[in-house]
Design a protein around this motif. Structure first.
Motif, short mmCIF file in Angstrom:
data_model
loop_
_atom_site.label_atom_id
_atom_site.label_comp_id
_atom_site.label_asym_id
_atom_site.label_seq_id
_atom_site.Cartn_x
_atom_site.Cartn_y
_atom_site.Cartn_z
N GLY A 99 0.79 -1.22 0.00
CA GLY A 99 0.00 0.00 0.00
C GLY A 99 0.82 1.26 0.00
N TYR A 100 2.07 1.20 0.49
CA TYR A 100 2.87 2.41 0.57
C TYR A 100 3.37 2.87 -0.81
CZ TYR A 100 7.04 -0.65 0.46
OH TYR A 100 8.00 -1.57 0.12
N LEU A 101 3.13 2.06 -1.86
CA LEU A 101 3.45 2.48 -3.22
C LEU A 101 2.19 2.70 -4.06
CD1 LEU A 101 6.49 0.21 -4.19
CD2 LEU A 101 6.53 2.58 -3.40
N ALA A 102 1.03 2.77 -3.40
CA ALA A 102 -0.25 2.85 -4.11
C ALA A 102 -0.64 4.27 -4.49
CB ALA A 102 -1.36 2.23 -3.26
N GLY A 103 0.17 5.27 -4.15
CA GLY A 103 -0.19 6.65 -4.43
C GLY A 103 -1.05 7.23 -3.33
N PRO A 104 -1.34 8.53 -3.40
CA PRO A 104 -2.09 9.19 -2.32
C PRO A 104 -3.54 8.76 -2.21
CG PRO A 104 -1.73 10.69 -4.14
CD PRO A 104 -0.91 9.47 -4.44
N GLY A 105 -4.10 8.16 -3.26
CA GLY A 105 -5.50 7.73 -3.20
C GLY A 105 -6.46 8.90 -3.25
N ASP A 106 -7.54 8.78 -2.49
CA ASP A 106 -8.59 9.81 -2.43
C ASP A 106 -8.59 10.39 -1.02
OD1 ASP A 106 -10.85 11.35 -2.36
OD2 ASP A 106 -12.17 9.86 -3.28
N PRO A 107 -7.75 11.38 -0.74
CA PRO A 107 -7.64 11.91 0.63
C PRO A 107 -8.94 12.47 1.18
CG PRO A 107 -5.79 12.63 -0.72
CD PRO A 107 -6.80 12.02 -1.65
N ASP A 108 -9.74 13.11 0.33
CA ASP A 108 -10.99 13.71 0.82
C ASP A 108 -11.92 12.65 1.38
OD1 ASP A 108 -9.74 15.84 -0.39
OD2 ASP A 108 -11.52 16.57 -1.41
N THR A 109 -12.12 11.58 0.61
CA THR A 109 -12.99 10.50 1.08
C THR A 109 -12.39 9.81 2.30
OG1 THR A 109 -13.86 10.13 -1.14
CG2 THR A 109 -14.08 8.32 0.43
N CYS A 128 12.11 11.21 9.22
CA CYS A 128 11.42 11.19 7.94
C CYS A 128 11.19 9.75 7.52
CB CYS A 128 12.24 11.91 6.87
SG CYS A 128 11.53 11.81 5.20
N LEU A 129 9.97 9.42 7.14
CA LEU A 129 9.67 8.17 6.47
C LEU A 129 9.48 8.49 4.99
CD1 LEU A 129 7.06 6.49 8.86
CD2 LEU A 129 9.55 6.27 8.86
N TRP A 130 9.93 7.61 4.12
CA TRP A 130 9.81 7.87 2.69
C TRP A 130 9.51 6.58 1.94
CZ3 TRP A 130 13.17 5.15 -0.38
CH2 TRP A 130 14.36 4.68 0.22
N GLY A 131 9.00 6.76 0.72
CA GLY A 131 8.72 5.61 -0.12
C GLY A 131 8.81 6.00 -1.59
N GLY A 132 9.06 5.00 -2.42
CA GLY A 132 9.12 5.23 -3.86
C GLY A 132 9.94 4.16 -4.54
N PRO A 133 9.66 3.88 -5.82
CA PRO A 133 10.43 2.87 -6.54
C PRO A 133 11.82 3.38 -6.86
CG PRO A 133 8.90 3.96 -8.02
CD PRO A 133 8.61 4.49 -6.65
N ARG A 181 15.39 4.00 -8.80
CA ARG A 181 15.74 4.23 -10.21
C ARG A 181 17.24 4.03 -10.36
NH1 ARG A 181 12.31 9.88 -10.78
NH2 ARG A 181 10.29 8.99 -10.21
N GLY A 182 17.59 3.21 -11.32
CA GLY A 182 19.01 2.92 -11.52
C GLY A 182 19.65 2.28 -10.31
N GLY A 183 18.85 1.54 -9.55
CA GLY A 183 19.38 0.87 -8.37
C GLY A 183 19.52 1.77 -7.17
N GLN A 184 19.16 3.05 -7.29
CA GLN A 184 19.29 4.00 -6.19
C GLN A 184 17.91 4.37 -5.63
OE1 GLN A 184 22.25 4.97 -4.88
NE2 GLN A 184 23.08 3.50 -6.35
N PRO A 185 17.81 4.53 -4.29
CA PRO A 185 16.53 4.90 -3.69
C PRO A 185 16.04 6.25 -4.21
CG PRO A 185 18.12 4.22 -2.02
CD PRO A 185 18.87 4.37 -3.29
N MET A 186 14.74 6.36 -4.41
CA MET A 186 14.12 7.62 -4.82
C MET A 186 12.96 7.91 -3.89
SD MET A 186 15.83 8.77 -7.40
CE MET A 186 14.74 10.01 -8.06
N THR A 187 12.92 9.13 -3.37
CA THR A 187 11.88 9.48 -2.41
C THR A 187 10.68 10.07 -3.14
OG1 THR A 187 13.02 11.58 -2.04
CG2 THR A 187 13.47 9.80 -0.50
N GLU A 188 9.77 9.21 -3.53
CA GLU A 188 8.55 9.65 -4.23
C GLU A 188 7.64 10.41 -3.28
OE1 GLU A 188 5.97 9.76 -7.63
OE2 GLU A 188 8.07 9.19 -7.42
N TRP A 189 7.59 9.97 -2.01
CA TRP A 189 6.80 10.68 -1.01
C TRP A 189 7.57 10.72 0.30
CZ3 TRP A 189 5.89 8.07 3.42
CH2 TRP A 189 5.81 6.67 3.39
N ALA A 221 1.66 5.22 -12.45
CA ALA A 221 2.13 4.33 -13.52
C ALA A 221 3.54 3.83 -13.26
CB ALA A 221 2.06 5.06 -14.86
N ALA A 222 4.38 4.68 -12.70
CA ALA A 222 5.78 4.31 -12.47
C ALA A 222 5.93 3.23 -11.41
CB ALA A 222 6.59 5.54 -12.07
N HIS A 223 4.88 3.01 -10.61
CA HIS A 223 4.96 2.04 -9.52
C HIS A 223 4.42 0.67 -9.90
CE1 HIS A 223 4.80 5.47 -6.27
NE2 HIS A 223 5.63 5.72 -7.27
#
Length: 293
Positions: A24-34, A191-196, A198-206, A241-243
Motif C-alpha cells: 500500500g505504501y506504493l499505491a499513491g495518495p489515493g482519495d484523501p478527501d474520502t 522522515c519516512l519515505w517511499g518510492g520505486p 531508479r538505476g538501483g538507487q533509492p528515490m523518495t517519491e513521497w 504508472a511508475a509504480h
C-alpha cells in the motif's frame, strides 16, 4: 466520428474499478478527501471546519490536537498536517507533515493512533500510549530489526531502508546513533519515505516528516505500514504508472466494500483507561504531551 462509441465508457469503467494494491505504501495518495470523511465518521470526537475548497481542519474535543488536509497542495507541497499543542491556546508541541504524494493510509495511521490515545482520560495511560516505556531510538530499532531492513546510517544520521530500496527511515540525530547506537537518546526529526528506486538507487517519491518531540508510537504507527506492508484500496486510475511494475494488483470490489462497511460500523475507542534533506523549521502553530527522550 470514428471508432467504437463504447470504448471510452469501457476504458472509464476500467479506470474506475476498485482494486487491492500491495504494498500500500506504493499505491499513491489515493482519495484523501474520502479518506478523511471516513475517518471523521468513525472518530466522532473530532469537529470539522472547512475553509471553502482550500482546506479542511479537524479539531479534537480536547482542543489540543488538529488534523489539516490541504485539498489542492502545490507540488511539492504538504497535503496532511497532524499537530498537537501544549494547551488549547498554547504553543506547538510537535507536528507531522505528509507531502502531496504520501498515501493517505500513512497520515491516517498517525491520526488514528493519536485519536485513540486522546480518548483515555488518565494522563498516565495517555502518556504510556503515546510514548511507550523506552527511548524513541530504541523503539524504532526494535521495529526495524524485527524486519529485514538494512542499516544504511551515516556519520550524521540514523538511516534504514527496505532491501528493495522502496521505503526507508531517516533520523537526523546529529551523529548520536553512529557514535553509540545503544547509548543515550535525544529528540530528533524523523522522515519516512517511499518510492520505486531508479538505476538501483533509492528515490523518495513521497515523504512524511515527524518533528522533534513527536510521540514515539505515532511514528511507529506509520512505520508499521512500511515494515509490514498492507494492501490499499484504489481506483486503477489512482495508481502511479511508475509504480505498477512493483505492485500486486487484484480485483477487490467486494473486499473494498466490506472494508468500507467495517470502517463505518467500527465502534469508537474506549473513553477510559540519497536520503531527503531535513525539513525546514515548522511555523508556530500544535503538544498533548512532550517528553524528553
Amino acid at each position: 466520428m470514428t471508432g467504437d462509441p463504447t470504448s471510452s465508457a469501457s476504458d472509464s469503467g476500467v479506470a474506475d474499478e476498485r482494486v487491492m494494491v500491495k504494498p500500500g505504501y506504493l499505491a499513491g495518495p489515493g482519495d484523501p478527501d474520502t479518506a478523511l470523511d471516513d475517518f471523521l465518521f468513525e472518530h466522532k470526537q473530532w469537529s470539522r471546519h472547512r475553509n471553502g475548497d482550500k482546506t479542511t481542519v479537524a479539531v479534537s474535543d480536547c482542543l489540543t490536537a488538529r488534523i489539516q488536509l490541504d485539498h489542492h497542495p502545490v507540488e511539492p507541497g504538504i497535503r496532511w498536517t497532524i499537530a498537537a499543542y501544549e494547551s488549547p491556546v498554547g504553543e506547538l508541541a510537535w507536528r507531522v507533515d505528509c507531502d502531496h504524494r504520501t498515501p493517505h493510509e500513512i497520515a491516517l495511521a498517525v491520526a488514528g493512533k493519536l485519536s485513540d490515545t486522546l480518548a483515555y482520560r488518565s494522563p498516565v495511560v495517555q502518556g504510556e500510549a503515546l510514548w511507550g516505556q523506552r527511548p524513541t531510538r530504541h523503539m524504532l530499532l526494535e521495529e526495524l530489526r524485527e524486519s529485514d531492513w538494512q542499516d544504511v546510517s551515516t556519520h550524521g544520521e540514523m538511516a534504514f531502508q527496505r532491501p528493495d530500496a522502496t521505503a526507508g527511515l531517516v533520523r537526523w540525530d546529529e551523529g548520536a546513533f553512529h557514535l553509540d547506537p545503544g547509548g543515550q537518546d535525544h529528540p530528533a526529526d524523523v522522515c519516512l519515505w517511499g518510492g520505486p528506486p531508479r538505476g538501483g538507487q533509492p528515490m523518495t517519491e513521497w515523504r512524511a516528516y515527524f518533528s522533534k518531540h513527536t510521540p514515539t508510537r505515532l511514528i511507529t504507527a506509520a512505520l508499521h505500514h512500511l515494515t509490514d506492508p498492507l494492501s490499499a484500496t484504489r481506483r486503477r486510475s489512482e495508481i502511479p504508472a511508475a509504480h505498477r511494475g512493483r505492485l500486486e494488483i487484484r480485483s477487490g470490489t467486494g473486499q473494498a466494500r466490506m472494508q468500507a462497511a467495517a470502517r463505518r460500523t467500527k465502534p469508537s475507542p474506549p473513553s477510559e483507561d540519497r536520503h531527503p534533506a531535513p525539513p525546514a523549521e515548522p511555523p508556530a502553530a500544535a503538544r498533548p504531551v512532550r517528553r524528553s527522550t
